[in-house]
Design a protein around this motif. Structure first.
Motif, PDB file in Angstrom:
ATOM      1  N   THR A 161      70.679  18.705 -48.954  1.00 27.89           N
ATOM      2  CA  THR A 161      69.479  18.534 -50.358  1.00 27.89           C
ATOM      3  C   THR A 161      70.075  17.601 -50.747  1.00 27.89           C
ATOM      4  O   THR A 161      71.256  17.685 -50.956  1.00 27.89           O
ATOM      5  CB  THR A 161      69.865  20.095 -50.702  1.00 27.89           C
ATOM      6  OG1 THR A 161      69.388  21.330 -50.204  1.00 27.89           O
ATOM      7  CG2 THR A 161      69.679  19.846 -52.596  1.00 27.89           C
ATOM      8  N   GLY A 163      70.521  15.916 -54.664  1.00 30.34           N
ATOM      9  CA  GLY A 163      70.213  15.326 -56.284  1.00 30.34           C
ATOM     10  C   GLY A 163      70.158  13.756 -56.762  1.00 30.34           C
ATOM     11  O   GLY A 163      71.001  12.952 -56.158  1.00 30.34           O
ATOM     12  N   SER A 194      66.140  17.410 -55.187  1.00 25.62           N
ATOM     13  CA  SER A 194      66.179  17.355 -56.965  1.00 25.62           C
ATOM     14  C   SER A 194      66.536  16.878 -57.442  1.00 25.62           C
ATOM     15  O   SER A 194      67.321  15.731 -57.688  1.00 25.62           O
ATOM     16  CB  SER A 194      67.351  18.570 -57.006  1.00 25.62           C
ATOM     17  OG  SER A 194      67.370  18.885 -58.638  1.00 25.62           O
ATOM     18  N   SER A 196      66.360  14.660 -61.814  1.00 25.03           N
ATOM     19  CA  SER A 196      66.466  15.182 -63.194  1.00 25.03           C
ATOM     20  C   SER A 196      66.916  13.326 -63.311  1.00 25.03           C
ATOM     21  O   SER A 196      67.350  12.480 -63.336  1.00 25.03           O
ATOM     22  CB  SER A 196      67.949  16.029 -63.533  1.00 25.03           C
ATOM     23  OG  SER A 196      67.600  16.280 -65.124  1.00 25.03           O
ATOM     24  N   ALA A 211      74.415  16.280 -63.205  1.00 24.79           N
ATOM     25  CA  ALA A 211      74.843  16.475 -61.462  1.00 24.79           C
ATOM     26  C   ALA A 211      75.694  17.743 -60.884  1.00 24.79           C
ATOM     27  O   ALA A 211      75.495  18.565 -59.626  1.00 24.79           O
ATOM     28  CB  ALA A 211      76.129  15.344 -60.851  1.00 24.79           C
ATOM     29  N   MET A 214      72.812  20.210 -60.246  1.00 26.03           N
ATOM     30  CA  MET A 214      71.897  20.074 -59.352  1.00 26.03           C
ATOM     31  C   MET A 214      73.390  20.784 -57.453  1.00 26.03           C
ATOM     32  O   MET A 214      72.856  21.108 -56.432  1.00 26.03           O
ATOM     33  CB  MET A 214      72.006  18.618 -59.236  1.00 26.03           C
ATOM     34  CG  MET A 214      70.646  18.584 -59.275  1.00 26.03           C
ATOM     35  SD  MET A 214      70.947  16.359 -59.283  1.00 26.03           S
ATOM     36  CE  MET A 214      69.119  16.106 -60.637  1.00 26.03           C
ATOM     37  N   ALA A 219      72.616  20.645 -53.707  1.00 26.77           N
ATOM     38  CA  ALA A 219      73.250  19.246 -53.763  1.00 26.77           C
ATOM     39  C   ALA A 219      74.430  18.503 -52.716  1.00 26.77           C
ATOM     40  O   ALA A 219      75.589  19.634 -53.143  1.00 26.77           O
ATOM     41  CB  ALA A 219      72.781  18.017 -54.165  1.00 26.77           C
ATOM     42  N   LEU A 222      74.275  12.995 -53.897  1.00 31.15           N
ATOM     43  CA  LEU A 222      74.270  12.708 -55.281  1.00 31.15           C
ATOM     44  C   LEU A 222      73.964  11.122 -55.085  1.00 31.15           C
ATOM     45  O   LEU A 222      74.722  10.621 -54.545  1.00 31.15           O
ATOM     46  CB  LEU A 222      75.110  12.912 -55.755  1.00 31.15           C
ATOM     47  CG  LEU A 222      75.828  14.681 -56.065  1.00 31.15           C
ATOM     48  CD1 LEU A 222      76.446  14.603 -57.441  1.00 31.15           C
ATOM     49  CD2 LEU A 222      74.239  15.852 -56.785  1.00 31.15           C
ATOM     50  N   SER A 338      61.881  16.915 -57.842  1.00 27.67           N
ATOM     51  CA  SER A 338      61.912  17.556 -57.297  1.00 27.67           C
ATOM     52  C   SER A 338      60.872  18.434 -55.961  1.00 27.67           C
ATOM     53  O   SER A 338      59.892  18.903 -55.983  1.00 27.67           O
ATOM     54  CB  SER A 338      62.676  19.190 -58.197  1.00 27.67           C
ATOM     55  OG  SER A 338      63.161  17.865 -58.586  1.00 27.67           O
TER      56      SER A 338
END
Length: 340
Positions: A161, A163, A194, A196, A211, A214, A219, A222, A338
């Motif tokens: 995952t 972010g 993910s 944003s 952050a 996420m 996540a 990042l 996402s």
């Protein structure tokens, strides 16, 4: 004066300028600036502090030209959109021959100023096309190293995952995020993302909170398109990927890799054109590509031995293919979504 650290004091300045306006010459039907003797008078008009990563690349390139004795450089930073047109006009009236800046929120007003001052050259960050005769555009066309950093992120995630926190979903941001995602998927098809957007070009606290959210959702790597993301990663002991500038020196245990933007090829091209009297409206975006040395993958530094050797080899091979023109990173300006 390059990037001086996230905690640096932010200055809001209005620099007074002097100098005469260069006379115009006509080449066919296209007006052009006259050849310039001596230093080119250059101004920067920035909506954010010069410490902000994107603007810092323009400022750094112009300061380098100033240090070489090629230009006289003044600038205004943290200029509100409502004040941007006035500052542009002030510099044009004062005799600045070349003006750099970013006009994502003030396109119509900025282009109106350019029409009113055809003897002044403007090179502006923009989502739209050049405007003849004197309004050139550029953006950080660094999707190639963004793709490479995505490959590294895809290999480093343990939760599968990732972010991504961005400023606004405009083409200049979207294409980097999409390239990053595609790079991650190349080495790890299981990756989910993910995404944003914080609705600001400079709001580290807001980016940090996005952050954190996420990370709470799993996540562990990042994409730090905005300042503040790497701070969240550091606090929560997850990893981050830098964007535009190399922040690994500030986050040696957090920032794995960075896609770097080098504005020098574009800045130097514009200065040379103004000096020679050959300046015209054009798209400077392509000069940010790796083939023109307008972007690069930052040295892996503290993570050199922490990234799997197989991944490093794949990244180096891809980089060589990009530079040779045998691999093309897709340009996707659509808003990333996402997949979690």
């Amino acid at each position: 004066m390059g990037f001086r650290g996230i905690g640096a004091t932010l200055r809001v300045a209005r620099r007074a300028v002097l100098g005469g306006v260069a006379a115009a010459a006509l080449i066919g039907a296209m007006p052009a600036l006259a050849q310039t003797a001596g230093k080119v008078k250059v101004a920067g008009v920035y909506t954010v502090p010069i410490e902000q990563q994107w603007v810092s690349r323009i400022h750094t390139a112009l300061k380098a030209a100033e240090a070489r004795g090629e230009i006289e450089y003044v600038w205004a930073e943290s200029v509100a959109n409502t004040d941007y047109e006035r500052v542009m006009r002030q510099y044009a009236e004062a005799g600045q021959q070349l003006v750099f800046g970013e006009v994502f929120g003030v396109e119509r007003a900025a282009r109106g100023v350019a029409k009113d001052y055809p003897k002044t050259a403007f090179v502006m960050g923009s989502s739209f096309k050049p405007q003849e005769p004197n309004f050139s555009v550029f953006d950080n066309y660094i999707q190639e190293p963004a793709y490479l950093t995505g490959m590294i992120a895809g290999a480093m995630t343990k939760s599968n995952t990732i972010g991504l926190v961005g400023g606004y979903p405009i083409p200049e941001v979207n294409r980097l995020m999409n390239a990053f995602i595609e790079g991650a998927k190349e080495v790890n098809p299981k990756v989910k993302v993910s995404v944003s957007f914080i609705g600001s070009w400079f709001d580290p606290p807001k980016a940090k909170e996005a952050a954190f959210a996420m990370i709470d959702r799993g996540a562990d790597v990042l994409y730090a398109e905005r300042f503040g993301v790497s701070d969240a990663a550091k606090e929560r002991k997850v990893l981050a990927i830098g964007n535009v500038i190399d922040t690994q020196p500030q986050y040696p245990d957090t920032v794995v890799a960075s896609a770097l933007w080098h504005m020098e090829p574009s800045v130097d091209r514009a200065i040379a054109a103004v000096k020679a009297g050959t300046y015209k409206a054009e798209d400077y975006g392509p000069y940010s590509k790796m083939e023109h040395k307008g972007s690069s993958l930052a040295p892996l530094g503290t993570f050199e031995s922490k990234i799997p050797a197989e991944t490093v080899a794949k990244v180096k091979a891809r980089e060589a293919e990009i530079r040779a023109g045998t691999f093309t990173v897709k340009v996707d300006d659509g808003e990333p979504k996402s997949t979690m």
